[in-house]
Design a protein around this motif. Sequence first.
Motif, mmCIF file in Angstrom:
data_model
loop_
_atom_site.group_PDB
_atom_site.id
_atom_site.type_symbol
_atom_site.label_atom_id
_atom_site.label_comp_id
_atom_site.label_asym_id
_atom_site.label_seq_id
_atom_site.Cartn_x
_atom_site.Cartn_y
_atom_site.Cartn_z
ATOM 1 N N ASN A 1 7.873 18.954 -1.702
ATOM 2 C CA ASN A 1 8.151 20.519 -3.016
ATOM 3 C C ASN A 1 8.805 20.456 -3.524
ATOM 4 N N TRP A 2 9.556 19.127 -4.271
ATOM 5 C CA TRP A 2 10.045 18.639 -5.376
ATOM 6 C C TRP A 2 9.974 17.348 -5.358
ATOM 7 N N GLU B 1 0.609 -1.301 0.165
ATOM 8 C CA GLU B 1 0.193 0.287 0.393
ATOM 9 C C GLU B 1 0.611 0.989 -0.023
ATOM 10 N N ARG B 2 2.385 1.299 0.428
ATOM 11 C CA ARG B 2 2.780 2.506 0.957
ATOM 12 C C ARG B 2 4.478 2.558 -0.476
ATOM 13 N N THR B 3 4.266 1.215 -1.219
ATOM 14 C CA THR B 3 5.505 1.102 -2.366
ATOM 15 C C THR B 3 5.023 0.432 -3.265
ATOM 16 N N LYS C 1 4.511 19.999 9.029
ATOM 17 C CA LYS C 1 5.972 19.591 8.736
ATOM 18 C C LYS C 1 5.566 17.884 9.483
ATOM 19 N N ASP C 2 3.968 17.551 10.044
ATOM 20 C CA ASP C 2 3.878 16.538 9.910
ATOM 21 C C ASP C 2 3.412 15.771 8.883
ATOM 22 N N PHE C 3 2.171 16.571 7.830
ATOM 23 C CA PHE C 3 2.285 16.206 6.344
ATOM 24 C C PHE C 3 3.839 15.788 5.869
ATOM 25 N N VAL C 4 4.758 16.476 5.928
ATOM 26 C CA VAL C 4 6.433 16.523 5.053
ATOM 27 C C VAL C 4 6.579 14.848 6.446
ATOM 28 N N SER C 5 6.931 14.742 7.206
ATOM 29 C CA SER C 5 6.416 12.757 8.329
ATOM 30 C C SER C 5 6.185 12.210 7.217
ATOM 31 N N HIS C 6 4.646 12.169 8.015
ATOM 32 C CA HIS C 6 3.820 11.789 7.014
ATOM 33 C C HIS C 6 4.636 11.047 5.468
ATOM 34 N N MET C 7 4.695 12.098 4.569
ATOM 35 C CA MET C 7 5.481 11.260 3.259
ATOM 36 C C MET C 7 6.182 10.612 3.062
ATOM 37 N N LYS C 8 7.230 11.081 4.587
ATOM 38 C CA LYS C 8 8.604 10.103 4.474
ATOM 39 C C LYS C 8 8.330 8.459 4.305
ATOM 40 N N SER C 9 7.068 7.984 5.339
ATOM 41 C CA SER C 9 6.144 6.366 4.691
ATOM 42 C C SER C 9 5.518 6.110 3.938
ATOM 43 N N CYS C 10 6.047 7.350 2.455
ATOM 44 C CA CYS C 10 5.440 6.452 1.378
ATOM 45 C C CYS C 10 7.364 6.718 0.839
ATOM 46 N N TRP C 11 6.051 5.211 0.674
ATOM 47 C CA TRP C 11 7.571 4.840 -0.021
ATOM 48 C C TRP C 11 7.568 4.319 -1.548
ATOM 49 N N VAL D 1 -1.814 10.431 -0.489
ATOM 50 C CA VAL D 1 -0.917 10.392 0.554
ATOM 51 C C VAL D 1 -1.794 10.523 1.572
ATOM 52 N N CYS D 2 -2.934 11.023 2.191
ATOM 53 C CA CYS D 2 -3.580 11.415 3.103
ATOM 54 C C CYS D 2 -4.886 9.803 3.390
ATOM 55 N N ASP D 3 -4.364 8.907 2.496
ATOM 56 C CA ASP D 3 -5.349 7.528 2.732
ATOM 57 C C ASP D 3 -4.426 6.949 3.422
ATOM 58 N N LEU D 4 -3.088 7.210 3.128
ATOM 59 C CA LEU D 4 -2.264 6.052 3.574
ATOM 60 C C LEU D 4 -2.114 6.334 5.507
ATOM 61 N N PRO D 5 -2.155 4.838 5.978
ATOM 62 C CA PRO D 5 -1.895 4.971 7.644
ATOM 63 C C PRO D 5 -0.596 6.004 8.270
ATOM 64 N N MET D 6 -1.325 5.938 9.166
ATOM 65 C CA MET D 6 -0.403 7.010 10.049
ATOM 66 C C MET D 6 0.873 6.094 10.598
ATOM 67 N N ILE D 7 2.945 6.757 11.101
ATOM 68 C CA ILE D 7 2.803 5.855 12.066
ATOM 69 C C ILE D 7 3.456 6.490 13.224
ATOM 70 N N SER D 8 3.022 7.864 13.310
ATOM 71 C CA SER D 8 3.728 8.807 14.230
ATOM 72 C C SER D 8 3.919 10.041 14.280
ATOM 73 N N ILE D 9 3.728 11.362 14.926
ATOM 74 C CA ILE D 9 4.459 12.551 14.818
ATOM 75 C C ILE D 9 4.699 12.733 15.725
ATOM 76 N N GLU D 10 5.339 13.361 15.958
ATOM 77 C CA GLU D 10 6.009 13.988 16.507
ATOM 78 C C GLU D 10 6.195 15.019 17.541
ATOM 79 N N ARG D 11 6.224 15.736 18.845
ATOM 80 C CA ARG D 11 6.020 16.742 19.923
ATOM 81 C C ARG D 11 6.949 16.928 20.623
ATOM 82 N N SER D 12 7.591 18.057 21.047
ATOM 83 C CA SER D 12 8.809 17.958 21.806
ATOM 84 C C SER D 12 9.632 17.126 21.413
ATOM 85 N N GLY D 13 9.389 16.937 20.854
ATOM 86 C CA GLY D 13 11.204 15.223 20.889
ATOM 87 C C GLY D 13 10.596 14.307 20.983
#
Length: 450
Positions: A310-311, A233-235, A293-303, A255-267
């Motif tokens: 943004n490129w 589903e991600r690859t 920043k959550d969306f940018v991080s989420h895109m990293k789990s799209c392989w 991308v928005c329909d893919l399940p998320m793994i995590s978000i980061e808050r205060s490290g």
Amino acid sequence: MSDTQLIKAKSDLVAFFRRSAVARNDLKIGIEVERSAVYEENLKPVNYGGTRGYHALLKKLVLEAGWKATDDDKNENIFALSRGESSIFTEADGRLELASKPRRRLINLVREYERYSSEIDSISREFGIRWVSMGWQPFAKNNEITYAPKARGKLLQKYFEARPEGEAQLKKTNSVHVNFGYHSEDDAMQKFQTLFAVAPIISAMFANSPLNCSKFTGFLGNRLRVGQNFAPERTRVREEFFKKEFDFEKWVDFVCDLPMISIERSGNQIVMEGKTFAEFIQKGHGRHHARLKDFVSHMKSCWTELKMKNWLEFRSIDCVPPHLLPAIPALIRGITQTSASMTAARNLVKKYSFSEYCEVRDVANKSALAAELPDGRKMLTLAKELLEIANTSLKEHHLDKRGNADDSRLLWPIKEYVFVREQSPAEFVMEKWSGEWRQDPHKLLEWSES
């Protein structure tokens, strides 16, 4: 839009992509290169810790080569460096990835990588470290490679290890990513669809991941084979990617329909328990709400092999030895430089249905340039034609007015493999491995560093 700005609707993300377009004369290209390292005396994998591990190498780059730590922890572990607009990141086990400064001129990009390689090789020799420029670490067992002590990596480790061959993929895979800009939404879509169409040809041309634990895997492009199957589903490429009406909005939907793994808050990492990004936008997660920043991080789990940020990021290529590296960004630029070159590239495979395209992708992973295609052609034939398209494009749109050689010369190393040897790197390696190298790992290592 700042990284912390709230995302209230998918339209905010579509606007993010549209704002990322640059002027046509400001289009740049960059590369990211991953490599695994081994110790010269026994070919055991380099791990993060110890007096001769990746951490020691990173510290030496800071102390002696002008790099600065941009991601570290209270225990003085280093996970990322920067120098100017270039970066070095660490993968799960600590192995290094260079992310170059984006450049307008290919030759400047190539020179940067050559300087980086020379610098790393010089420091590595002090530690008895050698570098394996292949798409799959060919010597080590999974349990010989340990994870770097990065707290933020534990969730990803858990995700990978729950899937077939996921641990090996996290520890052993090395690729070359090519990053490049777009000047409009139409330009982005044309580049996106063109490169997806010819991705099997390109990955076959540079296939370089045939060995695991010093034995043939049965696949010349084993890295992509594993990557496409462990989380489809991600690859895996989607048929919708090729539709005429595909645009930024439909990419955002995907991308928005893919399940998320995590978000980061205060490290701290907050597990998202499979919530999609669309659900996160609509409902939030406890007291947390979606930010850019959550969306940018989420895109990293799209392989997927190509993805839009943004490129554009093309991810289909195995790591290859330094002598072949310059040909990679040259090929991508040559293919995508004009509408005419992109049309010519797509025409190579336009007769294939989507199911036939998927078949081409699978046989490319197995047999590389020797693959037989649904219409009876050989992948080698398509590789030669694609190289000619890129070569002509680079020659015809040479921008240097001072009499310097055009960038088509950067294709020469891969043309030697394709036109002269009629082999991918992996086919060359397996011929040598079972022949004159007599399965000697040191011979393979010498070639991978050439």
